[in-house]
Design an enzyme around this catalytic site. Structure first.
Site, PDB file in Angstrom:
ATOM      1  N   CYS A   1       3.990  13.544 -24.683  1.00 16.63           N
ATOM      2  CA  CYS A   1       5.446  13.307 -24.718  1.00 16.63           C
ATOM      3  C   CYS A   1       6.146  14.446 -25.423  1.00 16.63           C
ATOM      4  CB  CYS A   1       5.791  12.052 -25.504  1.00 16.63           C
ATOM      5  SG  CYS A   1       5.112  10.551 -24.846  1.00 16.63           S
TER       6      CYS A   1
ATOM      7  N   GLU B   1      13.805  10.782 -15.737  1.00 18.68           N
ATOM      8  CA  GLU B   1      13.191  10.924 -17.060  1.00 18.68           C
ATOM      9  C   GLU B   1      12.401  12.224 -17.173  1.00 18.68           C
ATOM     10  OE1 GLU B   1      13.215   8.240 -19.695  1.00 18.68           O
ATOM     11  OE2 GLU B   1      14.921   7.492 -18.560  1.00 18.68           O
TER      12      GLU B   1
ATOM     13  N   HIS C   1       6.764   5.387 -19.076  1.00 19.30           N
ATOM     14  CA  HIS C   1       6.720   6.632 -18.301  1.00 19.30           C
ATOM     15  C   HIS C   1       5.313   6.746 -17.732  1.00 19.30           C
ATOM     16  CE1 HIS C   1       9.967   8.286 -21.207  1.00 19.30           C
ATOM     17  NE2 HIS C   1      10.543   8.049 -20.040  1.00 19.30           N
TER      18      HIS C   1
HETATM   19  O1  SUG Z   1      12.225   7.372 -24.570  1.00 20.84           O
HETATM   20  N1  SUG Z   1      11.167   6.677 -27.843  1.00 20.84           N
HETATM   21  C1  SUG Z   1      11.062   7.502 -26.647  1.00 20.84           C
HETATM   22  C2  SUG Z   1       9.623   7.925 -26.419  1.00 20.84           C
HETATM   23  C3  SUG Z   1       9.508   8.905 -25.305  1.00 20.84           C
HETATM   24  C4  SUG Z   1       8.090   9.188 -24.940  1.00 20.84           C
HETATM   25  N2  SUG Z   1       8.017  10.104 -23.889  1.00 20.84           N
HETATM   26  C5  SUG Z   1       7.091  10.155 -22.910  1.00 20.84           C
HETATM   27  N3  SUG Z   1       6.309   9.151 -22.646  1.00 20.84           N
HETATM   28  N4  SUG Z   1       7.066  11.195 -22.172  1.00 20.84           N
HETATM   29  C6  SUG Z   1      11.595   6.747 -25.432  1.00 20.84           C
HETATM   30  O2  SUG Z   1      11.356   5.547 -25.330  1.00 20.84           O
HETATM   31  C7  SUG Z   1      12.369   5.465 -29.595  1.00 20.84           C
HETATM   32  C8  SUG Z   1      13.556   5.672 -30.477  1.00 20.84           C
HETATM   33  C9  SUG Z   1      13.789   4.515 -31.397  1.00 20.84           C
HETATM   34  O3  SUG Z   1      13.505   3.384 -31.035  1.00 20.84           O
HETATM   35  O4  SUG Z   1      14.292   4.737 -32.523  1.00 20.84           O
HETATM   36  C10 SUG Z   1      12.348   6.385 -28.373  1.00 20.84           C
HETATM   37  O5  SUG Z   1      13.397   6.811 -27.926  1.00 20.84           O
END
Ligand code: SUG
Length: 444
Positions: free
Chosen positions: A367, A174, A247
């Protein structure tokens, strides 16, 4: 060697929506099927970049990906013209269209792992796009991410690029969201802390409720292929993942010698601190560990206190924490921050940002950014116009206002007009950023 840290923020894409695709990401699943405002989201993102650049920080950006991604639908058996593919897929498998329409590439902390040249064996800056194998909608990002990174940081004596590691849950990677670097100054040799959710092979404890997206095997592969000299690997507390910290950057953030983290981020924080300090040698680390009595795991996940950017502002001795508004609206975290500022610790200032459109999908300030440490020579070797200045920020805002919708529901994603609108927008953006033909629709 002196170097600067740049934050490359992901620009929120024209199809930003709430489809509830990420199991284990509590914010995303709890906002599923709500109406989003892509225009507001993108403007919030540019405002965030603008304010950090105004503080004298190195601020770059990565463009959105092409969504819906028709080549993925082709790989899944749909044929005909792009419009026909979209219409057929929407009629027969709308969930696939939702997956290939997510603007999730905006969360660039997951775009890649980047290792500065001071820390790698061959003295180059190394990049590996994250395979994001745990979530289908994100697993389709790495190819174009790799293309973007190569366009911005040309492969050669200065920059080295690797393909994403093999894409399977056992090798789930990730990117930088599960990685921290400790150093004195950015250009000095760093100590890398890789945080994984579980071992894919050989057993061991893991979360019970939600997926551990990053495996030890993946973290080890990245460190190996970048030739990172000083590494430590630690497991994320499975309880934190089960509480919604999908994460590690939802529970911890570092900058230079400071580590700000929640007591429950790791199962054995005392041992981890000892191990880090031992490995850091002469560099005296400073740990700001937040006890669960002050901020519960639940409030940490809800407020995103740790999904903040811990930054060294030019001319400031103490560090500044860039927080989402939600921290000031959650009583326990607001009180904690006030107490922290009253106490003479390494963090001397905080600023709140509005990134609510992204927050509702579980994406806070940290993020949205990928950290890249560059020396002046490396900065000069960059291609493309992706470092933010006032003029670029103005052009981006103008571009967003001309091309983005202010209302999008998950039921609008099958609209061929939306596909064409975002292609027109992205075509113009690649010219604005000097990126060349980046997207699949530009390369046919
Ligand atoms: O991978 N949300 C992302 C958020 C990523 C956050 N990143 C960090 N913490 N670094 C994920 O879960 C949601 C998309 C949706 O549900 O439509 C999404 O992909």
């Amino acid at each position: 060697m002196t170097a600067r840290e740049f934050n490359f923020d992901g620009l929120v894409g024209p199809t930003h929506n709430y489809a509830g695709l990420s199991y284990g990401n509590v914010a995303a699943t709890s906002h599923a099927m709500q109406i989003s405002n892509p225009r507001e989201g993108a403007l919030q993102g540019v405002q965030k970049m603008r304010s950090l650049a105004a503080l004298g920080l190195g601020q770059g950006l990565l463009p959105p990906h092409e969504r819906p991604h028709i080549p993925t639908l082709r790989k899944l058996g749909f044929t005909g013209s792009d419009t026909r593919i979209l219409e057929n897929a929407w009629k027969t498998a709308p969930e696939l269209v939702r997956n290939v329409s997510s603007a999730s590439a905006m969360w660039t902390a997951n775009a890649a792992t980047v290792s500065p040249s001071s820390d790698t064996r061959d003295g180059r800056v190394h990049f590996t796009p994250a395979n994001l194998a745990a979530m289908f909608h994100r697993s389709i990002e790495h190819e174009v991410t790799g293309r973007m990174l190569r366009a911005i940081f040309p492969e050669g004596d200065v920059f080295a690029h690797h393909a994403a590691i093999p894409s399977a849950p056992q090798m789930g990677d990730e990117g930088a969201a599960n990685h921290n670097r400790f150093c004195a100054d950015y250009g000095d040799r760093g100590l890398h802390l890789f945080v994984y959710g579980k071992h894919a092979f050989g057993g061991g404890a893991g979360p019970k409720r939600y997926p551990a997206r990053q495996t030890h095997e993946a973290s080890a592969a990245i460190a190996r292929q970048h030739g990172v000299k000083k590494t430590i690997f630690v497991q994320q507390n499975p309880e934190a993942i089960d509480a919604g910290a999908f994460h590690n950057d939802v529970m911890a953030v570092s900058n230079r010698q400071v580590f700000f983290y929640h007591q429950d981020a790791f199962a054995a924080p005392d041992a981890l601190e000892e191990c880090l300090q031992h490995a850091a040698g002469d560099l005296i680390l400073s740990f700001v560990r937040v006890p669960r009595e002050k901020v519960s795991l639940e409030d940490a996940v809800k407020s995103y206190l740790f999904n903040s950017q811990l930054l060294s502002l030019p001319g400031q001795q103490k560090m500044t924490l860039i927080l989402p508004m939600e921290v000031s609206e959650t009583p326990s975290t607001r009180t904690y921050v006030d107490e922290m500022l009253a106490y003479d610790g390494p963090i001397g200032d905080v600023r709140y940002l509005d990134v609510r459109q992204s927050m509702r999908n579980g994406g806070g300030p940290a993020c949205l950014r990928l950290r890249v440490v560059l020396t002046a020579r490396q900065e000069a070797a960059m291609g493309a116009r992706v470092i933010l200045d006032e003029a670029l920020a103005d052009s981006l805002e103008d571009w967003i206002k001309r091309h983005y919708r202010d209302r999008l529901g998950p039921d609008d994603l099958g609209d061929p007009a939306l596909m064409m609108e975002q292609r027109t927008a992205l075509d113009e953006l690649t010219t604005l950023l000097g990126l060349g033909a980046l997207y699949d629709f530009q390369r046919v």
